[in-house]
Design a protein around this motif. Structure first.
Motif, PDB file in Angstrom:
ATOM      1  N   ALA A 125       0.882  -1.171   0.000  1.00  0.00           N
ATOM      2  CA  ALA A 125       0.000   0.000   0.000  1.00  0.00           C
ATOM      3  C   ALA A 125       0.918   1.219   0.000  1.00  0.00           C
ATOM      4  CB  ALA A 125      -0.873  -0.007   1.246  1.00  0.00           C
ATOM      5  N   VAL A 126       1.044   1.876  -1.159  1.00  0.00           N
ATOM      6  CA  VAL A 126       2.139   2.830  -1.332  1.00  0.00           C
ATOM      7  C   VAL A 126       1.705   4.287  -1.181  1.00  0.00           C
ATOM      8  CG1 VAL A 126       3.518   1.301  -2.787  1.00  0.00           C
ATOM      9  CG2 VAL A 126       1.856   2.820  -3.852  1.00  0.00           C
ATOM     10  N   THR A 127       2.628   5.074  -0.639  1.00  0.00           N
ATOM     11  CA  THR A 127       2.511   6.524  -0.542  1.00  0.00           C
ATOM     12  C   THR A 127       3.880   7.089  -0.918  1.00  0.00           C
ATOM     13  OG1 THR A 127       0.938   6.313   1.284  1.00  0.00           O
ATOM     14  CG2 THR A 127       1.995   8.453   1.023  1.00  0.00           C
ATOM     15  N   GLY A 128       3.881   8.255  -1.568  1.00  0.00           N
ATOM     16  CA  GLY A 128       5.150   8.866  -1.947  1.00  0.00           C
ATOM     17  C   GLY A 128       5.276  10.258  -1.369  1.00  0.00           C
ATOM     18  N   SER A 152       8.642  17.840   1.297  1.00  0.00           N
ATOM     19  CA  SER A 152       9.792  17.163   1.884  1.00  0.00           C
ATOM     20  C   SER A 152       9.283  16.269   3.011  1.00  0.00           C
ATOM     21  CB  SER A 152      10.779  18.193   2.442  1.00  0.00           C
ATOM     22  OG  SER A 152      10.188  18.844   3.561  1.00  0.00           O
ATOM     23  N   LEU A 153      10.107  15.318   3.439  1.00  0.00           N
ATOM     24  CA  LEU A 153       9.703  14.452   4.552  1.00  0.00           C
ATOM     25  C   LEU A 153       9.438  15.282   5.807  1.00  0.00           C
ATOM     26  CD1 LEU A 153       9.254  11.681   5.845  1.00  0.00           C
ATOM     27  CD2 LEU A 153      11.731  11.568   6.239  1.00  0.00           C
ATOM     28  N   GLU A 154      10.267  16.280   6.030  1.00  0.00           N
ATOM     29  CA  GLU A 154      10.102  17.141   7.206  1.00  0.00           C
ATOM     30  C   GLU A 154       8.719  17.798   7.206  1.00  0.00           C
ATOM     31  OE1 GLU A 154      12.785  20.474   7.321  1.00  0.00           O
ATOM     32  OE2 GLU A 154      12.914  20.358   9.504  1.00  0.00           O
ATOM     33  N   ASN A 155       8.265  18.264   6.035  1.00  0.00           N
ATOM     34  CA  ASN A 155       6.947  18.902   5.934  1.00  0.00           C
ATOM     35  C   ASN A 155       5.823  17.893   6.100  1.00  0.00           C
ATOM     36  OD1 ASN A 155       8.206  21.183   3.452  1.00  0.00           O
ATOM     37  ND2 ASN A 155       7.968  21.496   5.654  1.00  0.00           N
ATOM     38  N   LEU A 184      16.951  11.313   9.551  1.00  0.00           N
ATOM     39  CA  LEU A 184      16.604   9.987  10.077  1.00  0.00           C
ATOM     40  C   LEU A 184      15.601  10.102  11.227  1.00  0.00           C
ATOM     41  CD1 LEU A 184      17.299   7.088   9.359  1.00  0.00           C
ATOM     42  CD2 LEU A 184      18.998   7.104  11.186  1.00  0.00           C
ATOM     43  N   SER A 185      15.671  11.177  11.996  1.00  0.00           N
ATOM     44  CA  SER A 185      14.672  11.353  13.063  1.00  0.00           C
ATOM     45  C   SER A 185      13.292  11.581  12.457  1.00  0.00           C
ATOM     46  CB  SER A 185      15.075  12.490  14.012  1.00  0.00           C
ATOM     47  OG  SER A 185      14.928  13.730  13.359  1.00  0.00           O
ATOM     48  N   CYS A 186      13.218  12.255  11.301  1.00  0.00           N
ATOM     49  CA  CYS A 186      11.933  12.414  10.597  1.00  0.00           C
ATOM     50  C   CYS A 186      11.433  11.061  10.087  1.00  0.00           C
ATOM     51  CB  CYS A 186      12.075  13.393   9.433  1.00  0.00           C
ATOM     52  SG  CYS A 186      12.346  15.098   9.928  1.00  0.00           S
ATOM     53  N   VAL A 187      12.353  10.232   9.594  1.00  0.00           N
ATOM     54  CA  VAL A 187      11.979   8.884   9.145  1.00  0.00           C
ATOM     55  C   VAL A 187      11.369   8.106  10.312  1.00  0.00           C
ATOM     56  CG1 VAL A 187      12.880   6.645   8.361  1.00  0.00           C
ATOM     57  CG2 VAL A 187      13.661   8.763   7.264  1.00  0.00           C
TER      58      VAL A 187
END
Ligand SMILES: [Zn+2]
Length: 343
Positions: A125-128, A152-155, A184-187
């Motif tokens: 189940a994908v999200t980008g 961005s991942l941060e946003n 990596l902390s956002c991940v």
């Protein structure tokens, strides 16, 4: 074409600057382990300096300021309107026996969606998430039911604090980060307890016969190898499940032979040859050319000859393969699958 871009001299001549134009601490802290155990400058490029951490082994450029979405769009304009083939890191993950299957997956830096489609077809189940709005728009149109955040991942973390996934992937993303610890902390923020991460980075230990034009700031800021990547992830609570260096294959060997056979003749005969990517990205987003420079007859001839030269490198690479394998030369990709060890 910006006149300042044209003023650059040969794109393949390494630009060594005797003095730094920006104020850089003599010994900047390592962005991976945070320690101040950096010995000397290994290389200079425009206003950037390359340092090596003698504790964790990471090599990093200083200063580091990531391009904004506008500049990213201009840097990768040619890649924003088509679906690219899968990269080796994508294929390693889809075949990795240690990877979980048919779970929720967030692909950070999904580009125009090649891996999203492949993962969807494999049952995820994908999200980008894609910082470049044009690439994100292309991916969301193409990927149907997949959700693509043009962020961005941060946003994504800021706007959707409750979002969690079983797997977070970031192929060819970590080497671009100004602050890998924050990334990596956002991940971890969007990862379920015990969740998985999968990633690839350019392998610093890869076989190179010359300068790799894309491996320079502000495109890439970090140069990882097996040891520095393992140490970085383990120190942040991940258990490494798979870690592999791609061996040099025929296509990569042909590329290295092509680089080794650079003669400089092209630039001598064609003054309007566009600058190399690493020189071009020193421009502001406004000055960067969005389309290739107008082609003169000489430029077209040189491009045809360059393609012919590269084609000739393939049979040469085939002949060289026994030697390349005997030497144990590494290809471009370093792949890793890891699992979060939650208390
Ligand atoms: Zn370090």
């Amino acid at each position: 074409m910006a006149s300042s871009a044209r003023s650059h001299e040969s794109a393949f001549s390494l630009r060594i600057q005797k003095t730094a134009s920006l104020t850089i601490p003599l010994n900047p802290n390592c962005p991976a382990c945070g320690l101040n155990v950096v010995a000397g400058c290994l290389e200079s490029f425009y206003s950037y300096k390359l340092f090596g951490c003698s504790s964790c082994g990471l090599r990093f450029w200083d200063p580091r300021a990531m391009p904004d979405a506008k500049k990213t769009t201009r840097m990768f304009a040619a890649r924003n309107a088509r679906l690219l083939p899968l990269e080796p890191g994508h294929r390693f993950f889809l075949k990795d026996p240690n990877a979980p299957r048919t779970v929720s997956l967030l692909d950070v830096g999904c580009g125009t969606g090649n891996f999203l489609i492949a993962a969807w077809n494999a049952g995820y189940a994908v999200t980008g998430a894609e910082l470049d709005p044009e690439a994100a728009r292309f991916a969301s149109h193409l990927c149907g039911e997949a959700c693509v955040f043009p962020l961005s991942l941060e946003n994504v973390v800021e706007r959707y604090p409750g979002l969690r996934f079983d797997v977070v992937t970031f192929f060819e993303v970590l080497e671009h980060q100004a602050d890998p610890s924050h990334f990596l902390s956002c991940v971890v923020s969007v990862l379920r307890p015990g969740g998985f991460i999968a990633l690839s980075v350019p392998n610093r230990a890869r076989w190179l016969t010359g300068v790799d034009p894309i491996d320079y700031p502000p495109n890439h800021f970090l140069r990882w190898d097996l040891s520095s990547l393992r140490g970085f992830l383990e120190s942040r609570g991940f258990e490494i499940l798979s870690l592999r260096e791609q061996p040099a294959g025929i296509a990569y060997t042909a590329q290295m032979l092509n680089i080794a056979l650079r003669s400089g003749i092209s630039r001598a005969f064609v003054p309007d040859l566009p600058p190399s990517f690493r020189d071009e990205i020193q421009e502001t987003a406004t000055n960067m050319p969005s389309v290739p420079a107008a082609s003169s007859l000489r430029l077209r001839i040189i491009r045809i000859l360059a393609r012919a030269k590269f084609a000739v490198c393939f049979p040469l690479a085939l002949l060289a393969m026994p030697y390349v394998r005997w030497k144990g030369h590494k290809g471009a990709y370093l792949y890793c699958l890891a699992r979060r060890k939650d208390p």
